[in-house]
Structure formats: C-alpha cells, structure tokens
Design an enzyme around this catalytic site. Sequence first.
Site: not given
Length: 433
Positions: A66, A209
């Site tokens: 991220e 995720e």
Amino acid sequence: SSTPTPACCARSRVAASRSWSASPTASSPASRAHRRPPTPGSRRTSRATSAAAASTSGEYIAVGNEPFLTSYQGQFLSYVIPAMTNIQQSLVKANLASYVKLVVPCNADAYEGAVPSQGVFRTELTQIMTQLAAYLSSNGAPFVVNIYPFLSLYQNSDFPEDYAFFEGSTHPLVDGSNVYYNAFDGNFDTLISALGKLGYGQLPIAIGEVGWPTQGAPSANLTAARTFNQGLINRIMSNKGTPLRPGVPPADVYLFGLLDEEQKSVLPGNFERHWGIFSFDGQAKYPLNLGLGNPVLKNAKEVPYLPSRWCVANPAQSLDKASTHLKLACDMADCTTLYYGGSCNGIGEKGNVSFAFNSYYQMQKQDAKSCDFDGHGMITFLDPSMGECRFLVGIDDSKSSGAASCGHCCGVFCGVSIFTLWVFMYLRMMGSA
C-alpha cells in the site's frame, strides 16, 4: 435518504460523511502507523530471490505494501517503479520471471468516485498508476487491491449493515443500469472504472487482503466473520462476477488472515489482532467451507500446550492496588478482548485483573515469577474461564527453537521460531484428518 456506495473499504479510520461516496476514505497517519513503509529493491535481490524460490512456492512478489496511501503524502512514489525494475531484473537472472509475478498491493483509497462508473485514481497518482498498469499488463500480472467492507461499517454508524455483507441489501446503490447490493462489488467496479480511464479496463484484478475480524469492535464477532467470509467464498466460487465484469471473478482472493496476531498494533482498533480464521493455537474459530473438497476447516493436531495452569488475582489482596500491575501486564500481553467489543468485556474488576495477569503469565511461558505481581497474583489449576471469555493456556514452542524460551530478548530468532511454529500448525491444519 441517500443510498450507500462502496465507501470506506480502505483500511482507514477517517469517518465517512453521511452523504455516501463510492470512493474509500483517506487513511489517517495514526491509522497507518503499524504498516512498514514500502522498501525499494537492493543489489542483493537476485541472490535472495533465488534462495527463496528454492525453498518456497508462490505466484507473486509484493513490492511494498500500500505505498500510495494518502497518509504517506507521496513519499514513496519515486521508489515503486525503480524497485519493480530492479526486482524484475533479478527474476530474469534467476530464470523465475515466467513463474513469479511482481505486484504492488494497493489500498482502496488510491481511487475515488461518487458511483462505480465514475471511478478514477487520485489525481496525483494518475502518472504512476498508468506506469504500473502498463507494467502489470505487459508481464501478465494482476492489479492487487485490499478491500475491507468491515471498515466501512466500523467507522460510520450510518453505513447500512447489510450492505457490508453478501446476502443482499435493503439500501442498494443504483448506478445507471447497474445495481449494487454489497460494498465489495461496488468497490471492485470503482477500481475497474479507474483502470478503464487509463486504458487498462481489462487488466486482471486480485484481492490481496479481505476479511472480517472476530473481536475488538461491536460488529466484529464470530457470527459476522463467518457470514462475511462464507458469503465472499460462495460468491467467488459462483463465478458471478460484478456488473462491470459479469462472469469474471477476481484472479485470486486472499483471506486476511490465517491466525490472530497478538502483538500487532492496535492503533486502527483492537480488532487488528483478531482477523484470523484460526485462533493462535490453530483451532478453527468457526465452520468455513473454502470450497476445496473439505466442508470444514481442520484444527491443528498435537498442539504442544503448556500445562493446564493459570495466573489469577490473589483473593487475599486488595484489588485497589492491582490496577498498576494490570496496566503493566497489558502493556506487554494482549488484553484487547477485555475492551468494548471483546468476548471478555464485562467480566468485572477481578476478572479483568485475572485475565491480564494470566495473559502475561502465559506469554512468559508460565514462569512462576511472572505471576507474582507483588503478591497480587497466584497460580491456580482451576480454569478461570467465564462463559465466552476464555482464559488461554500458552504453547510450548521450545521444541521449535531454543531461542523461543528467551521471551522478548530473542529478537529476530524468536520471530523465526514463532514463524516455524505457525508453519507447523498450518501444515497440520491443512493435512488429512
């Protein structure tokens, strides 16, 4: 009234506004403090990659995690493409480029839009996302995104609860001719639209995720976690796809996570330590059919538990003087289940002290000195568990590595020992009955 959209599926804690938006909210610096910054490749990559490939099997190498978060304020933008180039060269030298693909897991706050069809990447990311999409397309790799409908519900009391799940919603989002009945599909299609505006609308997408915690928030419980994860699995297995990609499910979906992580930062919330579908000792928290031939998860076998004994508050001592010791114990051990949204919330002052003492005692491998607390603790052989509040017995991981017995002093070696134990339990869980 306003209808919901796939808002706030990013792992953030910034509250969403009452007027719904398809874009995830930006992550605050505090909520992201537990993330390690993305790391560029190094000259040692080729050697390390070859060694890793010799001992493991995997499809992807994640370059950072991220790295485009709003809270990072662009500090890692210049590193991502050079790091990917460096690592790709190493894969080529190791003859692994055709087997292992490089990806960059992105938080869903990288894109935004009032409705899915209006999805676009944040303005400051347009150039690098175009470069990333071009690289992924040319190398046959998917765009990886992390999507968390749980956080939509957690951070906004006005978010319709049924819209976070897959059983249909009484507040669907209407986007032209498309109707969205769950946050996951809406978020997924917002990304598709954003990629399409860059000319890569057909790029495969993988979910890096996705999951639901079992404790640590009012909406985090066993029933909700099972409902969400089973609903997700059923939807993926049905190959239904989304309105913008009918009949085309994600390239891959990775549930987060396998086991609870009792040392993970709780800055985003106490739920951060309770994402596992298995508890710390490899026992399934709830029935879950992964669609892999076995209808239920299998518990770890022959788990090397420590002896059945616990540390509790000494009834001969005043609880008034135990609060300081409770705090010290919880600073070291995991006490998140004692708080609001936890299974041990509401067990009373004595119960709180006993739970904290025992958590620390088990973490210290039942060292008798760790149950002293200046005389406020005592060892018992009677299980002090109350209802759904389970007082744990630790695992004897000394067989995995001698370094495991030295507690917090063992540093990296202790981490290796814990990882070895997790792999050991994972293999047992996934083995035949």
